[in-house]
Design an enzyme around this catalytic site. Structure first.
Site, PDB file in Angstrom:
ATOM      1  N   LYS A 194     -10.986  -3.627  11.469  1.00  0.00           N
ATOM      2  CA  LYS A 194      -9.824  -3.274  12.294  1.00  0.00           C
ATOM      3  C   LYS A 194      -9.909  -3.939  13.673  1.00  0.00           C
ATOM      4  CE  LYS A 194      -7.251  -0.918   9.504  1.00  0.00           C
ATOM      5  NZ  LYS A 194      -6.037  -1.579   8.973  1.00  0.00           N
ATOM      6  N   GLY A 232       0.837  -1.203   0.000  1.00  0.00           N
ATOM      7  CA  GLY A 232       0.000   0.000   0.000  1.00  0.00           C
ATOM      8  C   GLY A 232       0.870   1.250   0.000  1.00  0.00           C
ATOM      9  N   ASP A 257       2.247  -1.864  -4.460  1.00  0.00           N
ATOM     10  CA  ASP A 257       0.836  -1.434  -4.470  1.00  0.00           C
ATOM     11  C   ASP A 257       0.156  -2.103  -5.654  1.00  0.00           C
ATOM     12  OD1 ASP A 257      -1.636   0.109  -4.186  1.00  0.00           O
ATOM     13  OD2 ASP A 257      -0.429   1.457  -2.971  1.00  0.00           O
ATOM     14  N   TYR A 316     -15.165  -0.873   7.984  1.00  0.00           N
ATOM     15  CA  TYR A 316     -13.726  -0.615   8.187  1.00  0.00           C
ATOM     16  C   TYR A 316     -13.367  -0.818   9.666  1.00  0.00           C
ATOM     17  CZ  TYR A 316      -9.563   2.445   8.723  1.00  0.00           C
ATOM     18  OH  TYR A 316      -8.337   2.981   9.030  1.00  0.00           O
ATOM     19  N   GLN A 368      -1.812   7.208   1.599  1.00  0.00           N
ATOM     20  CA  GLN A 368      -1.438   8.417   2.341  1.00  0.00           C
ATOM     21  C   GLN A 368      -0.238   8.179   3.267  1.00  0.00           C
ATOM     22  OE1 GLN A 368      -4.093   9.827   5.426  1.00  0.00           O
ATOM     23  NE2 GLN A 368      -3.321  11.916   5.295  1.00  0.00           N
ATOM     24  N   ILE A 375       4.440  -4.406  -8.338  1.00  0.00           N
ATOM     25  CA  ILE A 375       2.977  -4.353  -8.396  1.00  0.00           C
ATOM     26  C   ILE A 375       2.493  -5.609  -7.677  1.00  0.00           C
ATOM     27  CG2 ILE A 375       0.971  -4.474  -9.925  1.00  0.00           C
ATOM     28  CD1 ILE A 375       2.396  -2.652 -11.794  1.00  0.00           C
TER      29      ILE A 375
HETATM   30  C1  AKB Z   1     -10.633   7.290   8.100  1.00  0.00           C
HETATM   31  O1  AKB Z   1     -11.122   8.413   8.231  1.00  0.00           O
HETATM   32  O2  AKB Z   1     -11.264   6.304   7.709  1.00  0.00           O
HETATM   33  C2  AKB Z   1      -9.180   7.099   8.494  1.00  0.00           C
HETATM   34  C3  AKB Z   1      -9.057   6.619   9.894  1.00  0.00           C
HETATM   35  C4  AKB Z   1      -9.359   7.536  11.019  1.00  0.00           C
HETATM   36  O3  AKB Z   1      -8.720   5.499  10.117  1.00  0.00           O
HETATM   37  N1  AKB Z   1      -8.457   8.310   8.311  1.00  0.00           N
END
Ligand code: AKB
Length: 319
Positions: free
Chosen positions: A145, A10, A36, A141, A14, A49
């Site tokens: 995590k 990755g 990436d 997400y 960012q 890649i």
């Molecule tokens: C997001 O906004 O999804 C990320 C994070 C806080 O993990 N920047």
């Protein structure tokens, strides 16, 4: 001489874009392999890649370069993840499990896996959110995590994989434009101000969130990775704090340096994600275990961001 060989997964994202030169400085240019899905954005490194969903390809790259450490930075973030929850879950989990399995099978020395403030949900205290609290994230997400943190702890305790993790707040950087996050508004606001445009913010003016300047985020990452293993009491993921501010406070801060800049607020679906996250974080354990301390306050971040972005805009205009 340091013989470690690092793989960044990755590297176009960012954090990856900014971490690459920092790791090259520590380990030597030829010692860091960037990877990436798409070709290199910054062709300054050895580049592969790589789709980390493919376990075989990942293990081939590790063997080919004699990799000893992985920084696994690829993930679908909070806002983008909501557009296709099952696909986001699959990408985030499959890549993580492939990395952990490769670390176990190929006896890697260390692995870094970022987590996020997105692991917290409505049941956690919103202010000074503690390390250990209820985790009921509102996004896919965040769910991925929470699961990732538990898998990291599992691979550490069951297979002695030295995997380390930080719960990043929103990261503010000038090196690249973040994509798919809820905290991205802050970087967007700086870009608009420096480009001489106004900004319509997708969060409410009072949506206070934990944030951090990229230099602090990078230093936290390398300090955690360099800390002696015996000092680390957290093998899920460390709470990490920089500063907290609202969109209105950021707007005011930018306006002090760019008086013509104006901002309006039109909240969209990302506002409810922001409302499910903490306003501030208790990172006592990071401070205690590996001496974490952030350097940058909001005024310093604004000064740095405006200086860097101004240079970028001038250099683009001249090319
Ligand atoms: C997001 O906004 O999804 C990320 C994070 C806080 O993990 N920047």
């Amino acid at each position: 001489m340091n013989k470690d060989k690092i793989l960044i997964i990755g590297a176009n994202g960012q954090i990856g874009t900014a971490l690459l030169p920092k790791l090259q400085k520590i380990y030597g240019e030829g010692q860091v392999i960037a990877s990436d899905l798409q070709p290199a954005i910054h062709p300054t490194a050895v580049f592969e890649i790589l789709d980390a969903k493919q376990s075989d390809t990942l293990q081939k790259v590790i063997k080919k370069h004699g990799i000893t450490q992985i920084y696994h930075l690829a993930a679908v973030l909070s806002a983008k993840g909501e557009s296709n929850p099952l696909s986001s879950w699959n990408i985030n989990m499959q890549t993580l499990l492939n990395v952990l399995e490769a670390a176990k099978e190929l006896h890697l020395k260390k692995v870094f896996v970022p987590s996020s403030i997105a692991v917290f949900g409505k049941s956690a205290p919103r202010r000074f959110t503690p390390q250990n609290t209820y985790l009921d994230p509102a996004t896919v997400y965040g769910m991925s995590k929470v699961a990732a943190e538990n898998w990291c702890q599992y691979y550490h305790s069951r297979y002695q994989v030295d995997v380390r993790s930080l719960r990043y707040p929103g990261v503010i950087s000038y090196q690249s434009i973040p994509g798919g996050g809820t905290t991205d508004y802050a970087v967007e606001m700086y870009h608009k101000a420096v480009a001489g445009q106004n900004y319509d913010c997708y969060l409410q003016e009072d949506a206070r969130l934990p944030m951090m300047y990229i230099e602090d985020a990078l230093r936290a990452t390398t300090e955690l990775m360099e800390a002696p293993a015996g000092q680390l009491s957290v093998r899920t993921s460390y709470n990490l704090t920089g500063i907290s501010f609202t969109p209105a406070e950021l707007f005011k801060n930018i306006q002090e340096q760019v008086p013509a800049f104006d901002c309006t607020f039109t909240p969209d679906f990302r506002q409810s994600i922001a409302e499910s996250w903490p306003e501030s974080i208790d990172d006592t354990l990071a401070r205690k275990d590996w001496n974490w301390k952030p350097d940058f306050d909001l005024a310093q971040i604004t000064t740095e961001m405006i200086a860097h972005l101004t240079r970028q805009y001038i250099s683009h205009a001249n090319h």
